[in-house]
Scaffold this active site. Structure first.
Site, PDB file in Angstrom:
ATOM      1  N   ASP A 302     -50.563 -22.952 -38.996  1.00 45.65           N
ATOM      2  CA  ASP A 302     -50.373 -23.770 -39.885  1.00 45.65           C
ATOM      3  C   ASP A 302     -51.734 -24.373 -40.423  1.00 45.65           C
ATOM      4  O   ASP A 302     -52.778 -23.876 -39.958  1.00 45.65           O
ATOM      5  CB  ASP A 302     -49.682 -24.921 -39.248  1.00 45.65           C
ATOM      6  N   TYR A 476     -48.401 -28.969 -43.960  1.00 47.05           N
ATOM      7  CA  TYR A 476     -46.983 -28.445 -44.076  1.00 47.05           C
ATOM      8  C   TYR A 476     -46.872 -26.925 -44.342  1.00 47.05           C
ATOM      9  O   TYR A 476     -46.483 -26.649 -45.319  1.00 47.05           O
ATOM     10  CB  TYR A 476     -46.011 -29.372 -45.062  1.00 47.05           C
ATOM     11  N   HIS A 477     -47.815 -26.167 -43.816  1.00 51.23           N
ATOM     12  CA  HIS A 477     -47.930 -24.830 -44.148  1.00 51.23           C
ATOM     13  C   HIS A 477     -47.620 -23.707 -42.893  1.00 51.23           C
ATOM     14  O   HIS A 477     -48.370 -22.993 -42.692  1.00 51.23           O
ATOM     15  CB  HIS A 477     -49.255 -24.516 -44.585  1.00 51.23           C
ATOM     16  N   PRO A 478     -46.648 -23.973 -42.208  1.00 50.42           N
ATOM     17  CA  PRO A 478     -46.118 -23.164 -41.382  1.00 50.42           C
ATOM     18  C   PRO A 478     -45.872 -21.701 -41.844  1.00 50.42           C
ATOM     19  O   PRO A 478     -45.451 -21.568 -42.765  1.00 50.42           O
ATOM     20  CB  PRO A 478     -44.985 -23.890 -40.365  1.00 50.42           C
TER      21      PRO A 478
END
Length: 568
Positions: A302, A476-478
């Site tokens: 992330d 919010y970048h898994p």
């Protein structure tokens, strides 16, 4: 609602990747596709998802957001941290910040050095970025003009703080770039956004599904929660799902393939629940092991970021727009004219820099925002202000996703293991200190007030580290939890096909081997566009011949206009 029980393809998840696949596969006459989405429709009259400036609202409830939480993060004061994921047609493109950032060319060239991923180089991927895009100022070697994703560029006359922040970055000695998705990502410049010419959010539901829905070969079922994938031996043959609050399982069959597009949290979760994953995890939950694949749910990555906030000495920030009495006029202009503050995500400037010469390409990203507020809309500073979102791009830390039960309604156990390496801490210290140098440059003299956060007294390594532990948040970048590759921890090959299985692919951000430098929506759409051609048996688009910037021995930074000394 569907009445058929068999389709050529079943797609699980109507997010950025799933909608792309659904649209492209149904371009071929006679090919039938069932698209299953656990969330609801993308209600076009709901300003919370359709107005770009309202981007914080969908993160605050559960209609459009799964609102996962992590396990206590051991290096972050054991905080349980947010892990918001999109729910509804459009997936996370329905609730994201709408920043259109593709990543650095070196990200993809790095992927292509891995065995089996040779055709994922930047010049192999660029034609698919172009295929997906319609940019409002027209196509060129880097940008498309006929794609489903509507991309809007910042215009003259926007907030003066955007211009000042870019100029300050350049004055601090960093490069200028006129296009973060063009020849050179490195530097400060304007940031494109996935917004339509009429000022609406350009989700993949709008871009891809609006056209695809007209085909009678595409069936879409919303509120369809996937229970598990059905197998005969090692071959995927269908999907079992639940609708709404019902416990009645509906089973549908796939003649050709099951395509899993749930994203970096749901895709490993569904695989594990279906019996594909690490045997030790499945055995504890009495899930019958179909295939022991140890990498499913591992390698989770992330982006973490902080906000550096400053008071603004001139009344040019968006602070007044946070006041309820100003919002009806903003909403009316947006609704009827598609213009004004409401028509922008307000991330219209940003940058990518190298914090030291040790990095071959940028390792720090900036988003500039002309108001001081948390990403999810909380803790707005009650005065004119502005902020920089600062975060590291390719952390060595790795996390994991595990199912906790067979129940499809139970959330999984998520641990990102943020800030687990010394490199993480050094990058964040450097990021804060470099940001302070940028903020002190002459371009911001007319606007810069006091430092609100972290606060000028936060100077030592120890104080900066504590600030990061207490205040850093997810971007919010898994991603990367079902990675592409050939090693023992890889889950899929370079075409998204699950190792050891038949007729089963994963196509979403989870298959990235290493996270890209920037936001993930554009790369996820590109991945789906590229694999769609593989599924359809089409020749790949010809490699691009565009030039692109490689730093080589160029310095990360030149001499700043104003030298700033750091307090110890």
């Amino acid at each position: 609602m569907t009445t058929q029980s068999e389709y050529d393809y079943i797609i699980i998840g109507a997010g950025s990747a799933g909608n792309t696949l659904a649209a492209r596969l149904t371009e071929d006459a006679g090919v039938t596709v069932l698209l299953l989405e656990a969330g609801g429709p993308d209600y076009r009259l709901d300003f919370r998802t359709q107005m770009p400036a309202a981007l914080a609202f969908p993160l605050q409830g559960r209609r459009y957001n799964w609102a996962y939480e992590t396990e206590p993060e051991p290096h972050m004061d054991n905080r349980r941290m947010e892990c918001g994921r999109g729910k509804g047609l459009g997936g996370s493109s329905l609730i994201n910040g709408m920043c259109y950032i593709r990543g650095n060319a070196m990200d993809y060239d790095g992927w292509a050095k891995e065995p089996g991923l040779e055709d994922w180089s930047y010049l192999d991927c660029l034609p698919y970025f172009r295929k997906a895009e319609t940019r409002d100022i027209g196509p060129n070697d880097y940008h498309g003009g006929e794609g489903p994703v509507s991309v809007t560029t910042p215009k003259a006359g926007n907030n003066p703080l955007f211009h000042a922040m870019v100029e300050a970055g350049v004055q601090a000695g960093f490069p200028r770039t006129d296009d973060l998705n063009g020849y050179q990502q490195e530097g400060f410049g304007p940031m494109d956004r996935t917004v339509t010419p009429k000022g609406r959010r350009a989700s993949t539901a709008r871009g891809y599904l609006d056209e695809a829905k007209k085909r009678d070969t595409l069936s879409i079922v919303t509120h369809a929660l996937t229970d598990r994938i059905l197998f005969e031996g090692k071959r995927a043959v269908g999907v079992a799902y639940l609708v709404g609050d019902s416990d009645t399982r509906i089973e549908v069959r796939a003649r050709k393939e099951v395509l899993l597009c749930g994203g970096a949290i749901a895709s490993p979760q569904i695989l594990q629940r279906s019996g594909v994953g690490p045997a030790e995890v499945l055995n504890k939950l009495d899930i019958p092991v179909v295939h022991d694949l140890p990498g499913v749910g591992q390698n989770l990555q992330d982006h973490l970021e902080m906000y550096l906030q400053y008071a603004c000495t001139q009344p040019v920030s968006l602070y007044p727009s946070l006041k309820w009495w100003n919002q009806p006029a903003i909403g009316a202009e947006w609704m009827f004219l598609g213009t004004g503050i409401g028509a922008s995500n307000q991330f219209e400037a940003g940058g990518f820099i190298r914090s030291s010469e040790a990095f071959e390409w940028p390792n720090i990203q900036y988003h500039f925002l002309p108001v001081a507020i948390n990403y999810n809309g909380t803790k707005g500073v009650q005065e004119h202000g502005f902020q920089a979102h600062v975060g590291s791009m390719r952390s060595p830390s790795r996390g994991r996703v595990h199912v906790k039960s067979k129940d499809p309604r139970e959330y999984p156990s998520i641990l990102f293991n943020y800030m687990a390496s010394d490199q993480d801490w050094q990058e964040f210290r450097d990021g804060i200190r470099l940001t302070r140098e940028i903020m002190q440059q002459p371009a911001l003299d007319p606007y810069r007030g006091r430092e609100i956060s972290p606060g000028i007294d936060v100077q030592s390594d120890e104080a900066l580290d504590q600030f990061v532990r207490e205040h850093a948040e997810t971007a919010y970048h898994p991603s990367c939890s079902c990675k592409m590759g050939t090693d023992e921890m890889a889950v899929v090959d370079g075409q998204g096909r699950v190792h050891g299985m038949q007729n089963l692919r994963v196509v979403d951000a989870s298959i990235m081997p290493i996270i890209t430098t920037g936001n993930l929506n554009a790369p996820t759409i590109m991945i789906a566009e590229k694999i769609a051609d593989k599924i359809r048996g089409r020749q790949p688009l010809p490699r691009s011949t565009a030039d692109y910037f490689v730093a080589g021995d160029k310095p990360a930074r030149g001499k700043p206009l104003r030298e700033i000394s750091h307090q110890a």
